[in-house]
Design a protein around this motif. Structure first.
Motif: not given
Length: 482
Positions: A264-275
């Motif tokens: 979970y903690s290495n999202n593309k471009g540090a994305r978060e939320g509803m993306a």
């Protein structure tokens, strides 16, 4: 999944009875249906005989099978739901006569953050009399538990959950540094003590399950949840996670639920939320960095709960991955606890269009072994129950991605007479909503239809502009995909 139901029956009932015996409670706290309480057992289904699932001396597997065999589809479904507590979704601090007509009349899997003092983002702590002192708080949770034990058909106790990554989330509780701050100590003994205190205070308040620790490994400092991780070393996260879980679960005071499973903690471009976060990592990196802490904590500390994460990996959502939730988690590591989805995670996959092949996000998640869905303030458009809130509250409905909506019908409910105002809002993604209809409600307990220009949207929201307004049922006019 079968172990989940028995865990509720055993943990919930023991919490209620031990609290009655050890906590100073108000004089009004007396058993109501005394005939169901017997020496050494509880007649949960009120039939006058000791069924196998009520027999504390029977084998766990036999008790589970007996309980499942008596449950109908509504009761099984409700055991897979987490309901947010007072001032989040529940409008009542304590049970009322209306509860016998609500969704949870058939039971509920868990109630999260009930009476912990948190109301909504940006609001001051709740001043409800049951928030503090701790003895009153525990009494209040026991009264809620009494409803599920005494006033539902099978008497399955509810699991009281709460956050606990820097101490149990409560109006008054020991407040520790963030996990990132604790991680900087590299002190196993200290983290064990943090876990002991967190679990003890959670149990004292009446909670049975605490959502901690976070076992994500930090990789991108731009990520908005970086302060929640112990650090960027999988070894450090595993070592401290083991001690935290051992401390929390000491003497069975609470169940610890580790999160967020997995990658979970290495999202593309540090994305978060509803993306859609779309982490792009090699299988080796996932195994050596992100799987490592979970595997060790489950095997070495006996972690009882796992929260599945929002993200997908290699294009496939974790929430519906039988590979991650069954083959690896249960088959390879021998995990025997329960899995709960992160808040609205199953719904958000529908918003991001990941369910196009099956069209059934919840069915896929269930098949993959997600026992409980943390739905927050989101209701399905076919859920026949009443959600009620005050001015500023809203409920969100996920739509099939790429579909048009040109109207909906709502059956309203209200505590008192008089008009009430509302807005219908649509979003094309990214969390931004535009109002497409605003008006007043003057008729209740019957269908009211509202139309507007056909718009492609990913989700719909009903915003309340008056207090005490409730939604009993919703039908959405969803047009053919473009």
């Amino acid at each position: 999944m079968k172990n989940l139901f028995l865990t509720f029956a055993l943990l919930g009932s023991s919490a209620m009875l031990s609290a009655q015996a050890t906590i100073k409670i108000p004089k009004v706290y007396q058993p109501v249906k005394k005939s169901m309480y017997h020496k050494g057992w509880i007649d949960f289904n009120k039939n006058g005989v000791m069924d196998v699932y009520e027999d504390p001396n029977a084998k766990i597997e036999d008790r589970i099978e007996d309980l499942l065999g008596q449950m109908n589809i509504k009761e099984k479904t409700c055991q897979m739901v987490t309901l947010y507590g007072y001032k989040r979704v529940l409008k009542d601090a304590l049970p009322t006569s209306e509860w016998k007509n609500m969704l949870w009349k058939d039971g509920i899997g868990a109630i999260d953050e009930h009476l912990n003092g948190f109301q909504q983002w940006g609001l001051p702590p709740s001043d409800n009399e049951n928030v503090w002192p701790a003895s009153r708080h525990a009494w209040a949770l026991n009264e809620v538990q009494r409803f599920f034990v005494e006033d539902t058909r099978l008497g399955i106790p509810v699991d009281f959950t709460n956050e606990g990554i820097r101490g149990v989330e409560s109006y008054r509780a020991t407040n520790f540094p963030t996990q990132l701050g604790l991680g900087h100590t590299w002190n196993r003994d200290l983290i064990y003590k943090v876990g002991r205190i967190t679990g003890r205070e959670g149990r004292m308040l009446g909670y049975t399950n605490v959502y901690a620790p976070i076992l994500d490994v930090g990789r991108d400092q731009r990520w908005g949840r970086y302060e929640e991780v112990y650090g960027e070393s999988p070894y450090l996260v595993a070592e401290l996670g083991i001690e935290m879980v051992k401390g929390m679960q000491y003497n069975h005071q609470v169940a610890a639920t580790g999160k967020h499973f997995i990658a979970y903690s290495n999202n593309k471009g540090a994305r978060e939320g509803m993306a859609r976060v779309d982490p792009q990592m090699s299988p080796r990196e996932v195994e050596m960095v992100h799987v490592y802490p979970f595997r060790r904590v489950i095997k070495e500390a006996g972690l009882l709960g796992v929260m599945s994460s929002y993200n997908d990996y290699d294009g496939f959502p974790i929430q519906s991955s039988s590979y991650w939730l069954t083959t690896r988690l249960r088959g390879e590591w021998g995990f025997r606890g329960y899995v709960v989805s992160d808040g609205d995670a199953v719904v958000e996959y529908g918003m991001n269009g990941v369910w196009s092949e099956t069209g059934n996000s919840k069915g896929d998640a269930i098949s993959a072994s997600t026992e409980m869905q943390d739905v927050g303030m989101t209701l399905d458009n076919d859920l026949k129950t009443c959600w009620q809130g005050n001015k500023g509250y809203y409920i969100t409905f996920a739509l099939e991605n790429g579909a048009k909506i040109d109207g909906l019908s709502i059956a309203w409910k209200k505590e008192n007479t008089g008009e009430a105002d509302f807005e219908i809002q649509l979003s094309g993604g990214g969390g931004q909503f535009l109002t497409v209809y605003s008006g007043s409600v003057s008729k209740f307990n019957e269908w009211m239809s509202y139309t507007f220009k056909g718009t492609t949207a990913s989700d719909l929201r009903i915003l309340l502009n008056s207090d005490g307004l409730g939604v009993a049922e919703v039908k959405i006019n969803q047009l053919k995909k473009e």
